[in-house]
Write a protein that holds these residues in place. Sequence first.
Motif, PDB file in Angstrom:
ATOM      1  N   PHE A  11     -14.507   2.033  -7.997  1.00 51.53           N
ATOM      2  CA  PHE A  11     -13.069   1.713  -8.352  1.00 51.53           C
ATOM      3  C   PHE A  11     -12.350   2.917  -8.933  1.00 51.53           C
ATOM      4  CE2 PHE A  11      -9.970   0.152 -11.328  1.00 51.53           C
ATOM      5  CZ  PHE A  11      -9.527  -1.027 -10.726  1.00 51.53           C
ATOM      6  N   ILE A  12     -12.874   3.762  -9.953  1.00 50.17           N
ATOM      7  CA  ILE A  12     -12.137   4.788 -10.346  1.00 50.17           C
ATOM      8  C   ILE A  12     -11.718   5.748  -9.372  1.00 50.17           C
ATOM      9  CG2 ILE A  12     -12.358   6.689 -11.801  1.00 50.17           C
ATOM     10  CD1 ILE A  12     -11.944   4.219 -13.246  1.00 50.17           C
ATOM     11  N   ILE A  13     -12.628   6.165  -8.547  1.00 50.71           N
ATOM     12  CA  ILE A  13     -12.563   7.259  -7.338  1.00 50.71           C
ATOM     13  C   ILE A  13     -11.359   6.725  -6.329  1.00 50.71           C
ATOM     14  CG2 ILE A  13     -13.335   8.347  -5.359  1.00 50.71           C
ATOM     15  CD1 ILE A  13     -15.740   8.683  -7.118  1.00 50.71           C
ATOM     16  N   ALA A  14     -11.479   5.357  -5.961  1.00 52.59           N
ATOM     17  CA  ALA A  14     -10.632   4.889  -5.222  1.00 52.59           C
ATOM     18  C   ALA A  14      -9.270   4.763  -5.582  1.00 52.59           C
ATOM     19  CB  ALA A  14     -11.043   3.553  -4.572  1.00 52.59           C
ATOM     20  N   ALA A  15      -9.074   4.269  -6.925  1.00 50.86           N
ATOM     21  CA  ALA A  15      -7.858   4.201  -7.775  1.00 50.86           C
ATOM     22  C   ALA A  15      -7.213   5.403  -7.709  1.00 50.86           C
ATOM     23  CB  ALA A  15      -8.058   3.590  -9.033  1.00 50.86           C
ATOM     24  N   SER A  16      -7.933   6.399  -8.195  1.00 53.98           N
ATOM     25  CA  SER A  16      -7.413   7.973  -8.331  1.00 53.98           C
ATOM     26  C   SER A  16      -6.685   8.321  -6.839  1.00 53.98           C
ATOM     27  CB  SER A  16      -8.205   8.754  -9.014  1.00 53.98           C
ATOM     28  OG  SER A  16      -9.458   9.101  -7.993  1.00 53.98           O
ATOM     29  N   GLY A  17      -7.434   8.134  -5.931  1.00 50.95           N
ATOM     30  CA  GLY A  17      -7.177   8.533  -4.451  1.00 50.95           C
ATOM     31  C   GLY A  17      -5.832   7.791  -4.080  1.00 50.95           C
ATOM     32  N   SER A  18      -5.656   6.526  -4.570  1.00 49.39           N
ATOM     33  CA  SER A  18      -4.530   5.533  -3.743  1.00 49.39           C
ATOM     34  C   SER A  18      -3.304   5.782  -4.681  1.00 49.39           C
ATOM     35  CB  SER A  18      -5.127   4.010  -3.991  1.00 49.39           C
ATOM     36  OG  SER A  18      -6.312   3.919  -3.292  1.00 49.39           O
ATOM     37  N   ILE A  19      -3.426   6.181  -6.137  1.00 51.66           N
ATOM     38  CA  ILE A  19      -2.247   6.462  -6.795  1.00 51.66           C
ATOM     39  C   ILE A  19      -1.351   7.514  -6.563  1.00 51.66           C
ATOM     40  CG2 ILE A  19      -3.311   8.122  -8.590  1.00 51.66           C
ATOM     41  CD1 ILE A  19      -1.907   6.310 -10.866  1.00 51.66           C
ATOM     42  N   VAL A  20      -1.803   8.524  -5.674  1.00 49.14           N
ATOM     43  CA  VAL A  20      -1.075   9.357  -5.069  1.00 49.14           C
ATOM     44  C   VAL A  20      -0.117   8.912  -4.253  1.00 49.14           C
ATOM     45  CG1 VAL A  20      -1.089  11.922  -4.317  1.00 49.14           C
ATOM     46  CG2 VAL A  20      -2.922  11.240  -5.825  1.00 49.14           C
ATOM     47  N   PRO A  21       1.327   9.410  -4.141  1.00 47.18           N
ATOM     48  CA  PRO A  21       2.204   8.777  -3.042  1.00 47.18           C
ATOM     49  C   PRO A  21       1.591   9.353  -1.815  1.00 47.18           C
ATOM     50  CG  PRO A  21       3.318   9.860  -5.207  1.00 47.18           C
ATOM     51  CD  PRO A  21       1.877   9.980  -5.402  1.00 47.18           C
ATOM     52  N   SER A  22       1.798   8.486  -0.952  1.00 48.86           N
ATOM     53  CA  SER A  22       1.338   8.790   0.710  1.00 48.86           C
ATOM     54  C   SER A  22       2.188   7.889   1.349  1.00 48.86           C
ATOM     55  CB  SER A  22      -0.043   8.628   0.644  1.00 48.86           C
ATOM     56  OG  SER A  22      -0.323   7.215   0.526  1.00 48.86           O
ATOM     57  N   PHE A  23       1.982   7.925   2.882  1.00 52.02           N
ATOM     58  CA  PHE A  23       2.777   7.202   3.622  1.00 52.02           C
ATOM     59  C   PHE A  23       2.294   5.616   3.595  1.00 52.02           C
ATOM     60  CE2 PHE A  23      -1.118   8.071   6.057  1.00 52.02           C
ATOM     61  CZ  PHE A  23      -1.223   7.073   6.911  1.00 52.02           C
ATOM     62  N   LEU A  24       0.979   5.457   2.856  1.00 56.06           N
ATOM     63  CA  LEU A  24       0.513   4.178   2.834  1.00 56.06           C
ATOM     64  C   LEU A  24       1.175   3.499   1.821  1.00 56.06           C
ATOM     65  CD1 LEU A  24      -3.418   4.460   3.290  1.00 56.06           C
ATOM     66  CD2 LEU A  24      -1.767   3.754   4.915  1.00 56.06           C
ATOM     67  N   ASN A  25       1.058   4.202   0.773  1.00 54.39           N
ATOM     68  CA  ASN A  25       2.016   3.505  -0.672  1.00 54.39           C
ATOM     69  C   ASN A  25       3.571   3.188  -0.198  1.00 54.39           C
ATOM     70  OD1 ASN A  25       0.290   6.073  -1.452  1.00 54.39           O
ATOM     71  ND2 ASN A  25       0.167   4.700  -3.038  1.00 54.39           N
ATOM     72  N   LEU A  26       4.207   4.317   0.680  1.00 56.39           N
ATOM     73  CA  LEU A  26       5.544   3.927   0.865  1.00 56.39           C
ATOM     74  C   LEU A  26       5.750   2.707   1.804  1.00 56.39           C
ATOM     75  CD1 LEU A  26       8.443   5.160   0.748  1.00 56.39           C
ATOM     76  CD2 LEU A  26       7.836   6.435   2.814  1.00 56.39           C
ATOM     77  N   THR A  27       4.567   2.360   2.795  1.00 56.73           N
ATOM     78  CA  THR A  27       4.839   1.577   3.727  1.00 56.73           C
ATOM     79  C   THR A  27       4.604   0.165   2.994  1.00 56.73           C
ATOM     80  OG1 THR A  27       3.569   2.959   5.273  1.00 56.73           O
ATOM     81  CG2 THR A  27       3.612   0.293   5.840  1.00 56.73           C
ATOM     82  N   VAL A  28       3.755   0.164   1.947  1.00 54.35           N
ATOM     83  CA  VAL A  28       3.426  -1.233   1.003  1.00 54.35           C
ATOM     84  C   VAL A  28       4.873  -1.570   0.277  1.00 54.35           C
ATOM     85  CG1 VAL A  28       2.503  -1.807  -1.061  1.00 54.35           C
ATOM     86  CG2 VAL A  28       0.885  -0.686   0.575  1.00 54.35           C
ATOM     87  N   VAL A  29       5.474  -0.451  -0.191  1.00 64.73           N
ATOM     88  CA  VAL A  29       6.739  -0.604  -0.921  1.00 64.73           C
ATOM     89  C   VAL A  29       7.763  -1.006  -0.004  1.00 64.73           C
ATOM     90  CG1 VAL A  29       8.655   0.479  -2.172  1.00 64.73           C
ATOM     91  CG2 VAL A  29       6.324   0.990  -2.834  1.00 64.73           C
ATOM     92  N   LYS A  30       8.037  -0.623   1.277  1.00 64.56           N
ATOM     93  CA  LYS A  30       8.998  -0.928   2.280  1.00 64.56           C
ATOM     94  C   LYS A  30       8.628  -2.389   2.597  1.00 64.56           C
ATOM     95  CE  LYS A  30      11.277   2.695   2.363  1.00 64.56           C
ATOM     96  NZ  LYS A  30      12.846   2.736   2.067  1.00 64.56           N
ATOM     97  N   PHE A  31       7.460  -2.625   2.885  1.00 66.56           N
ATOM     98  CA  PHE A  31       7.155  -4.011   3.491  1.00 66.56           C
ATOM     99  C   PHE A  31       7.032  -5.234   2.383  1.00 66.56           C
ATOM    100  CE2 PHE A  31       4.315  -7.132   5.326  1.00 66.56           C
ATOM    101  CZ  PHE A  31       4.618  -7.002   6.673  1.00 66.56           C
ATOM    102  N   SER A  32       6.838  -4.591   1.336  1.00 62.29           N
ATOM    103  CA  SER A  32       7.076  -5.562   0.213  1.00 62.29           C
ATOM    104  C   SER A  32       8.618  -5.923   0.118  1.00 62.29           C
ATOM    105  CB  SER A  32       6.562  -5.302  -1.206  1.00 62.29           C
ATOM    106  OG  SER A  32       6.613  -6.318  -2.230  1.00 62.29           O
ATOM    107  N   LEU A  33       9.358  -5.206   0.086  1.00 60.96           N
ATOM    108  CA  LEU A  33      10.846  -5.342  -0.127  1.00 60.96           C
ATOM    109  C   LEU A  33      11.458  -6.017   1.128  1.00 60.96           C
ATOM    110  CD1 LEU A  33      11.848  -1.675  -1.559  1.00 60.96           C
ATOM    111  CD2 LEU A  33      11.985  -3.999  -2.735  1.00 60.96           C
TER     112      LEU A  33
END
Length: 205
Positions: A11-33
């Motif tokens: 959980f900790i390792i995946a969370a620390s890796g996912s918190i960094v801005p990336s094209f996956l995070n950006l896609t989630v934000v755009k898709f949610s909106l």
Amino acid sequence: MIFFTYLFLGFIIAASGSIVPSFLNLTVVKFSLRSGRKSALYLIGGFATVLFFQANIGAYLSNILMKNSEYMTTIHKVGTGILIVLSINFFRLYFTSNKQKVKEEIDKSKAYLHGVGMSLLNTFAIPFYFTSISLLIGLKFFEYSLLNSLYFSIGSTIGSFSLYTTYAMIADKIEHKLTFVSTKIDFILGSLTGIVGISNLIYLL
């Protein structure tokens, strides 16, 4: 106790890796909106499904490496080549992204499969887990087995899903900030991978 330990580490390792801005995070934000939080959750489900297997692969490879140090030089050479190729690709994305103004609309019913596809293109996932788990093995915090790898992967899946869901929930508040960071992330990643790749190449020569 072992189950919760490896679950927590994943959980900790995946969370620390996912918190960094990336094209996956950006896609989630755009898709949610654009399509709503419910659809974004299907997208995130696709991400998490692939990450589960990527974490398992990373754990297996790290175990093989730690037990067979004679493969270190070969892996070092292959890794150096991959880093240089990734650096070139990140710089290509950075210098061409400004020209790609048209955004493709994603059908809600295909959100999950779209998430799977995008996660498969995430070239940093397996190296990230490989490096992280190798470090844990070196520190005696991780002992590889199929069961322990499963526990770790479940934890990493939950961690990734939780972080991406958070992005989806607060999408309207972080859209502009994340968009700004994402326009620079390819240049940053290209620079980092380039520096490490060239350093490794000099070391090997």
